[in-house]
Design an enzyme around this catalytic site. Structure first.
Site, PDB file in Angstrom:
ATOM      1  N   ASN A 121      -5.102   2.186  -1.678  1.00  0.00           N
ATOM      2  CA  ASN A 121      -5.891   1.005  -1.315  1.00  0.00           C
ATOM      3  C   ASN A 121      -6.371   1.044  -2.518  1.00  0.00           C
ATOM      4  O   ASN A 121      -6.745  -0.271  -3.333  1.00  0.00           O
ATOM      5  CB  ASN A 121      -6.973   0.268  -0.331  1.00  0.00           C
ATOM      6  CG  ASN A 121      -7.106   1.097  -0.523  1.00  0.00           C
ATOM      7  OD1 ASN A 121      -8.025   1.971  -0.661  1.00  0.00           O
ATOM      8  ND2 ASN A 121      -8.781   0.321   0.700  1.00  0.00           N
TER       9      ASN A 121
ATOM     10  N   ASN B  96      -2.623   1.269  22.141  1.00  0.00           N
ATOM     11  CA  ASN B  96      -1.315   0.397  21.391  1.00  0.00           C
ATOM     12  C   ASN B  96      -0.777   0.092  22.504  1.00  0.00           C
ATOM     13  O   ASN B  96      -0.159   0.592  23.644  1.00  0.00           O
ATOM     14  CB  ASN B  96      -1.160   1.313  20.662  1.00  0.00           C
ATOM     15  CG  ASN B  96      -0.081   0.511  19.343  1.00  0.00           C
ATOM     16  OD1 ASN B  96      -0.625  -0.614  18.595  1.00  0.00           O
ATOM     17  ND2 ASN B  96       0.814   0.784  19.109  1.00  0.00           N
TER      18      ASN B  96
ATOM     19  N   LYS C 206       0.578  -1.542   0.279  1.00  0.00           N
ATOM     20  CA  LYS C 206      -0.013   0.042   0.110  1.00  0.00           C
ATOM     21  C   LYS C 206       1.163   0.971   0.286  1.00  0.00           C
ATOM     22  O   LYS C 206       0.887   1.998  -0.400  1.00  0.00           O
ATOM     23  CB  LYS C 206      -1.133  -0.174   1.052  1.00  0.00           C
ATOM     24  CG  LYS C 206      -2.334  -0.956   1.020  1.00  0.00           C
ATOM     25  CD  LYS C 206      -3.129  -0.777   2.427  1.00  0.00           C
ATOM     26  CE  LYS C 206      -4.091  -1.723   2.256  1.00  0.00           C
ATOM     27  NZ  LYS C 206      -5.050  -1.347   3.147  1.00  0.00           N
TER      28      LYS C 206
END
Ligand code: ATR
Length: 276
Positions: A91, A154, A70
């Site tokens: 994409n 995260n 990508k």
């Protein structure tokens, strides 16, 4: 039916043999009698350039790009649309008379999946789990819909902080930060792959969550543990397959310069995929 005038649209990636994209796109072409056919091609990175040349030679109308190309594909394109500029990942590529234009429909596909589920994020508090490429695409798009706050959780906090610093400079009215257990999040989005390989794992425990929309980008299994946990608490849930289908519908709208009735198309494609 394929005939002498059929035009090709395709997907490239390192291993795209299991991708559902042909099912999604060929369903749309059949339904609307569009003389296109969609195929997958697994490629090695060294072949990206010759692939792009083939797109021009064969007049392939467009292609999707998936893991891990990508970002890499960008150097072979002539132009990048706004949707892909910030995210720095493409994409969807459209071939207009030999000129290749790169788009990113992942974020818009995600927002379309929210809209079709009647989830409005204006003034809402959102938690994103993960800080990789998928999180990035979703984050940049949802910022446009005026949420009150977007927080990220995260594993590697330094990565989420880099992402937060980036968007903080662009969207000054949104409160960006790390996960805060004192906030009631209206929407929690899993952008990691947790729950895919090991179906017993969840990226985030919902025990302390009072009420929230639970949304997963993982679509195999259709219902991840994260979504199951949400359902068992009677929360609204949004399946990962919806984002996949929606980003595909938006890509077709770009390639074919047309608009579809996305809600009914989404339901039909979902039924088609899971009936198999
Ligand atoms: P993608 O481009 O598909 O988003 P990625 O860039 O590899 O994939 O990002 C995956 C995200 O999921 C990352 O935020 C990653 O956390 P790290 O930044 O700490 O690497 C997160 N992730 C993946 N597997 C994980 C796991 N087992 N536990 C926690 N986080 C995980």
């Amino acid at each position: 039916m394929i005939d002498g005038k059929t035009k090709l649209i395709c997907l490239i990636g390192q291993d795209v043999t299991k991708s559902l994209s042909p099912n999604i796109h060929n369903y749309i072409y059949d339904k609307y009698n569009l003389n296109y056919s969609y195929m997958n091609f697994s490629l090695e990175e060294k072949d990206l350039e010759s692939f792009v040349n083939s797109v021009k030679v064969l007049d392939i109308k467009g292609f999707n790009v998936t893991i891990p190309y990508k970002e890499k594909i960008i150097e072979f394109l002539d132009e990048i649309d706004e949707s892909a500029k910030d995210i720095k990942a493409v994409n969807t590529v459209k071939n207009i008379d030999g000129k290749l234009i790169g788009y990113n429909t992942d974020g818009a596909g995600y927002v379309l999946s929210l809209e079709t589920n009647k989830v409005n994020i204006e003034h809402k508090n959102i938690l994103i789990i993960g800080a990789g490429g998928a999180a990035r695409g979703i984050l940049y798009e949802i910022c446009k819909y005026k949420p009150n706050s977007i927080h990220i959780k995260n594993r590697t906090q330094s990565k989420s902080e880099i992402l937060i610093d980036e968007v903080r400079n662009i969207y000054k009215k949104i409160d960006f930060g790390n996960f805060d257990e004192n906030i009631d999040y209206d929407l929690i989005i899993n952008t990691t792959s947790i729950g895919m390989k090991d179906e017993t794992k969840t990226p985030f425990e919902l025990d302390k969550i009072k009420n929230s929309v639970i949304s997963d980008i993982v679509y195999i299994p259709r219902e991840t543990k994260f979504l199951k946990d949400g359902k068992s608490k009677n929360f609204k849930t949004i399946e990962g397959i919806e984002m996949l289908i929606c980003q595909g519908i938006i890509a077709d709208q770009i390639w074919l310069d047309t608009e579809f009735d996305t809600k009914s198309l989404l339901d039909e494609i979902k039924n088609m995929i899971f009936e198999k």
